[in-house]
Design an enzyme around this catalytic site. Structure first.
Site, short mmCIF file in Angstrom:
data_model
loop_
_atom_site.label_atom_id
_atom_site.label_comp_id
_atom_site.label_asym_id
_atom_site.label_seq_id
_atom_site.Cartn_x
_atom_site.Cartn_y
_atom_site.Cartn_z
N ASP A 38 52.46 -39.94 27.80
CA ASP A 38 51.82 -41.22 28.10
C ASP A 38 50.57 -41.32 27.21
O ASP A 38 50.71 -41.15 26.00
CB ASP A 38 51.52 -41.33 29.60
CG ASP A 38 51.40 -42.77 30.07
OD1 ASP A 38 52.10 -43.63 29.51
OD2 ASP A 38 50.63 -43.04 31.00
N ASP B 231 57.00 -38.09 25.74
CA ASP B 231 55.58 -38.12 25.37
C ASP B 231 54.73 -37.82 26.59
O ASP B 231 55.23 -37.68 27.70
CB ASP B 231 55.22 -39.50 24.82
CG ASP B 231 55.54 -40.60 25.83
OD1 ASP B 231 54.70 -40.85 26.71
OD2 ASP B 231 56.64 -41.19 25.75
#
Length: 289
Positions: free
Chosen positions: A213, A211
């Site tokens: 973050d 991802d």
């Protein structure tokens, strides 16, 4: 019961709870003076290499990052003869170029944890290991080359920020970490890297991006998003392990990791408590200086 030494190990992070195609499998429960490891250590053969596998969070992913007994995990592997660790773990990206499903082989570490036991020493024995370069450059390089041969999008270098967790970052934290120049953020490289260095084990993290973050608008991290990427990352991890093991296991250990305790122990041998020496036996080996 004594086992034949195993020289290389894989620590599996989120999504990597077993090693596919590990043959002649044995399950070893190691008792350590620091408590129980995360799980049994699984020992078998893959790509013609005898290796060990330890699921970092347990095979059922039942341990939080802050609940991991790093000392027991590394002590157990060291006691089995391990000299090299390939450490896989999920991370968030702090740079646009490090996209989900990419692998990062960082060369620096920032410790933002505050609840973890990060040393084997104490109780009458003091040691200070050099840690300016926290990961094994030689082992990381071999893993990177294998990943690129497999055409896994991969990046060399960058700073891994290790946070306490288990909650993901706030947006303010994520933006701050980007301004500080960090590349990725995760929850497990500490204390593993520090303990591996004290145990004179080569340690190379394979940071698997899941991802962005929460700094990137519309891409905020969530458990759902992480889970959607873990499967693909785990498949690439399995392929990388099989491809990298033969070269990684056969290479001579000419890196500084193998002598990290040389001149690091400050306490004279005659002043070391015998109980602590017994506890540290696999870590110190015959070293007393």
């Amino acid at each position: 019961m004594k086992h034949m030494p195993v020289r290389i190990a894989v620590i599996g992070g989120s999504g990597l709870y077993r090693m596919k195609n590990l043959r002649n499998l044995t399950e070893v429960r190691v008792k350590t003076p620091f408590g129980d490891p995360s799980d049994a250590v699984f020992i078998g053969s893959l790509s013609g290499v005898r290796c060990a596998f330890l699921p970092r969070h347990g095979r059922a992913h039942s341990l939080l990052p802050s609940e991991l007994n790093g000392r027991a995990n590394i002590w157990a592997l060291k006691s089995l003869g391990v000299e090299r660790i390939l450490a896989f773990g999920a991370v968030g990206s702090l740079k646009a170029s490090l996209a989900p499903r990419h692998f990062v082989f960082p060369d620096q570490l920032v410790d933002k944890t505050h609840e973890r036991a990060c040393t084997f020493f104490g109780e009458g024995v003091v040691a200070h290991v050099a840690f300016s370069h926290p990961f094994c450059d030689d082992l990381s390089g071999r893993l990177l080359r294998a990943a690129r041969r497999l055409k896994i999008p991969s990046h060399r270098g960058g700073t891994y920020a290790c946070m306490e967790g288990p909650a993901f970052s706030t947006k303010a934290e994520s933006l701050l970490h980007r301004r500080l120049g960090y590349s990725i953020i995760g929850m497990t490289a500490v204390p593993e890297a520090k303990l591996a260095r004290e145990a004179e084990i080569c340690y190379a993290p394979v940071a698997m991006v899941t991802d962005y973050d929460c700094w990137k608008e519309g891409e905020e991290v969530s458990t759902e998003k992480v889970l959607s990427v873990l499967g693909a990352n785990a498949e690439n991890a399995q392929a990388l392990i099989a491809a990298a093991l033969p070269e990684a296991a056969a290479a001579p250990r000419s890196c500084p990791c193998a002598s990290a305790l040389r001149n690091a122990v400050m306490t004279p041998r005659e002043a070391m408590p015998e109980a602590t020496l017994r506890k540290l036996s696999p870590i110190l080996g015959g070293r007393r200086n």
